[in-house]
Motif scaffolding. Structure first.
Motif, PDB file in Angstrom:
ATOM      1  N   GLU A   9      -1.871  -3.700   0.592  1.00  0.00           N
ATOM      2  CA  GLU A   9      -2.099  -5.126   0.339  1.00  0.00           C
ATOM      3  C   GLU A   9      -0.929  -5.781  -0.383  1.00  0.00           C
ATOM      4  N   ARG A  10      -0.384  -5.131  -1.396  1.00  0.00           N
ATOM      5  CA  ARG A  10       0.640  -5.756  -2.241  1.00  0.00           C
ATOM      6  C   ARG A  10       2.068  -5.464  -1.794  1.00  0.00           C
ATOM      7  N   CYS A  11       2.299  -4.284  -1.268  1.00  0.00           N
ATOM      8  CA  CYS A  11       3.662  -3.883  -0.888  1.00  0.00           C
ATOM      9  C   CYS A  11       3.875  -3.878   0.626  1.00  0.00           C
ATOM     10  N   HIS A  12       2.805  -4.045   1.381  1.00  0.00           N
ATOM     11  CA  HIS A  12       2.854  -4.021   2.849  1.00  0.00           C
ATOM     12  C   HIS A  12       3.518  -2.742   3.357  1.00  0.00           C
ATOM     13  N   ALA A  13       3.141  -1.634   2.741  1.00  0.00           N
ATOM     14  CA  ALA A  13       3.695  -0.327   3.128  1.00  0.00           C
ATOM     15  C   ALA A  13       2.631   0.745   2.922  1.00  0.00           C
TER      16      ALA A  13
ATOM     17  N   ILE B  38       6.012   4.058   0.642  1.00  0.00           N
ATOM     18  CA  ILE B  38       6.153   3.839  -0.804  1.00  0.00           C
ATOM     19  C   ILE B  38       6.898   4.999  -1.452  1.00  0.00           C
ATOM     20  N   ILE B  39       6.551   6.217  -1.064  1.00  0.00           N
ATOM     21  CA  ILE B  39       7.250   7.392  -1.618  1.00  0.00           C
ATOM     22  C   ILE B  39       8.724   7.346  -1.230  1.00  0.00           C
ATOM     23  N   GLY B  40       9.020   6.984   0.008  1.00  0.00           N
ATOM     24  CA  GLY B  40      10.410   6.876   0.456  1.00  0.00           C
ATOM     25  C   GLY B  40      11.180   5.818  -0.328  1.00  0.00           C
TER      26      GLY B  40
END
Length: 70
Positions: free
Chosen positions: A53-57, A62-64
């Motif tokens: 929702e917040r990062c679109h990922a 996110i880990i990358g």
């Protein structure tokens, strides 16, 4: 679940249950070339969709992104 992250996750779950605290946590090894498999993301139940929702990922993205900043 990563066994090395278990103590931290147990504490987050306890805080979430006792105080309603929600958290999104990303962890990775400090030497990216040697610690490639040491990436982990966790969210408490109330924050399950935080990264999408917040990062679109998704979690892997996110880990990358996080590893790129180490």
């Amino acid at each position: 679940m990563a066994s090395w992250a278990l103590p931290t996750i147990v504490q987050l779950v306890a805080l979430s249950k006792a105080h309603g605290i929600e958290a999104a946590l990303v962890m990775a090894g400090s030497i990216v070339n040697q610690d490639a498999s040491l990436g982990y993301a966790y969210t408490t139940p109330g924050a399950e969709d935080f990264f999408v929702e917040r990062c679109h990922a998704d979690t892997d993205a996110i880990i990358g992104h996080f590893k790129a900043h180490i």
